[in-house]
Write a protein that holds these residues in place. Structure first.
Motif: not given
Length: 517
Positions: A142-163
């Motif tokens: 659940a975490q690796m692709g979306r929350f660890i191996d990822a560049n963030f430009d905005s906290p809004l990127q957290l709003l994803h089905p993976d969250l």
């Protein structure tokens, strides 16, 4: 994903640690011309090498997990980790020693660990372990692709089905409570929650999502490179040089030349300037901010992880009950974390990591001799004793540490030492690490993911950060990812890590190729 605009043909990477070398390899693989500038005489950064008499000492991390992340960096230039480094998979990964005299071998294989827990704590706990293992694997997915191996430009990127998937797994709850749903034996719970200390947060306050570190430690496999951990950055530097990188050692960067919003050259201590089109900065954040001329404003001051005292001891004997990696737990647990993160006291009943690298590579010591690495967490200099107090405190603490080791079964440890070196917050501060800790900013919620110091620099178009102070955080796997993420900010290419290569029994990645012992 935002990227560096304009020309990026020639990139200078400041720092030849794991993050800088990973960035260099990924940049080379994308066709960039790369120059690496390192202040030390050799590569490695925190994963450096020193000598004590005839002993070869790793000065930084001693635990290697998720080697497929290093393999990705080699693969970027058509190379491989297996070709460069001989990996030994450790069995057991750890040996845990408890204050009541009991002992547990921590295996990463499911059947072996289930049987060990059945012996240690009974069938109910063994069944709980099986459920815990399934949960840890799901947490990792659940975490690796979306929350660890990822560049963030905005906290809004957290709003994803993976969250939502992470929340459904309980990843937004507290780590110790979630682990407690699977294991009731307090000794076992320590084995699967002590990793929160890597993130700089007590298990009682750490997000359950950080149990992904326990996944890396207890499920995905623990490895040792023959030649010591320093063999990894050495091999990465060699691969980068073979792929065309220019590496400058004994070259400290003291300034950056700017034209408008772009850095056009890095300035060395000898006055030389090296022109560049973009720069990757990997030193600790205080050094980076000094080079940039300012620190970014944050609503709340950064909180730093606890520090560590490390005793490197070359001895004329060893102790048969020691495995390669050993966790020596005291009786105290919650109080230990309170001391480290709140009251600022040295641990009154310490939990220790004892590593014996000569267990698998006797060449690191003279014939008939042994090398022991003892890590004792301690408060950082913001919370605990300031740097000036460590000058008098260090020798006393060294003696109390040796006495504690002897009380815990390493009889005659002090008398066996032929060569030694003690590392304290004084030494980390001298290296430029904020708050006298090599573990950088703690992984509180406000310093995680998009809230961690970003790897893009506001007000500078062509500077990118890598290392443990930025995305995604502290630890060998994450700093390797940080180098890849930094390179992606320049190249626009971010290939996700294949999840299967880190899952037990998978054929992908170097674990399938490496020679095992």
């Amino acid at each position: 994903m935002r990227t560096v605009p304009g020309n990026t043909d020639h990139v200078i990477v400041v720092g030849a640690g794991l993050s800088g070398l990973a960035a260099a390899l990924h940049l080379l693989g994308s066709g960039r011309r790369v120059t690496v500038v390192e202040r030390a005489a050799e590569p490695g950064g925190r994963a450096g090498r020193s000598t004590l008499g005839g002993f070869a000492v790793d000065t930084g991390p001693t635990v290697l997990t998720m080697p497929h992340l290093a393999d990705e960096a080699f693969a970027a230039v058509g190379d491989s980790l297996a070709r460069r480094v001989e990996l030994i998979e450790l069995h057991p990964a750890y040996r845990a020693h408890f204050a009541d005299g009991s002992q547990l071998d921590v295996h990463t294989g499911a059947e072996a660990m289930e049987e060990e827990i059945r012996r240690f704590a009974g069938p109910a706990e063994a069944a709980g372990y099986r459920r815990l293992r399934d949960w840890l694997e799901a947490l990792y997915r659940a975490q690796m692709g979306r929350f660890i191996d990822a560049n963030f430009d905005s906290p809004l990127q957290l709003l994803h089905p993976d969250l939502a998937r992470l929340a459904a797994l309980g990843g937004l709850g507290r780590m110790d409570r979630r682990i407690g749903r699977f294991l009731r034996d307090p000794r076992l719970r320590r084995v699967f929650t002590f990793q929160a200390l890597y993130a700089g947060v007590p298990p009682a306050r750490a997000l359950a999502a950080y149990a992904v570190i326990a996944y890396m430690d207890t499920v995905a496999g623990v490895y040792f490179p023959r030649g010591g951990m320093h063999a990894l950055p050495r091999a990465m530097a060699d691969a980068a040089a073979d792929a065309g990188a220019v590496l400058h050692y004994d070259s400290e960067v003291t300034g950056l030349r700017r034209a408008g919003d772009r850095i056009t050259a890095v300035r060395l201590a000898n006055g030389e300037e090296l022109p560049c089109d973009a720069v990757v900065l990997t030193p600790d954040l205080p050094i980076v901010h000094r080079l940039l001329g300012r620190a970014p404003r944050r609503p709340v001051r950064l909180r730093h992880a606890p520090s560590a005292v490390i005793l490197h001891a070359g001895t004329d004997r060893t102790w048969p009950h020691l495995a390669h990696h050993n966790l020596s737990f005291g009786t105290a647990w919650e109080d230990t974390f309170t001391e480290l993160t709140r009251t600022g006291r040295l641990m009154s009943d310490p939990s220790l990591l004892i590593t014996r690298p000569t267990a698998h590579d006797p060449s690191l010591a003279p014939d008939g001799r042994h090398l022991h690495y003892v890590l004792a967490p301690c408060p950082n200099t913001d919370t605990g004793p300031p740097v000036r107090e460590w000058h008098d405190l260090a020798p006393r603490y060294r003696d109390s540490l040796v006495a504690e080791l002897e009380r815990r079964g390493l009889d005659g440890f002090g008398a066996s030492i032929e060569e030694e070196h003690l590392v304290t917050p004084i030494d980390w501060a001298r290296q430029g690490h904020a708050a006298g800790t090599p573990f950088s900013a703690a992984h509180t919620f406000a310093q995680t993911g998009p809230f961690r110091p970003r790897n893009l620099v506001r007000g500078v178009d062509n500077a990118v950060l890598a290392g443990c102070g930025t995305t995604p955080g502290v630890g060998v796997p994450t700093v390797l990812i940080s180098g890849k993420l930094a390179a992606a900010r320049i190249t626009g290419r971010l290939l996700p890590s294949p999840l299967t290569s880190a899952l037990p029994g998978a054929a992908a990645g170097p674990a399938a190729e490496a020679r095992r012992r």
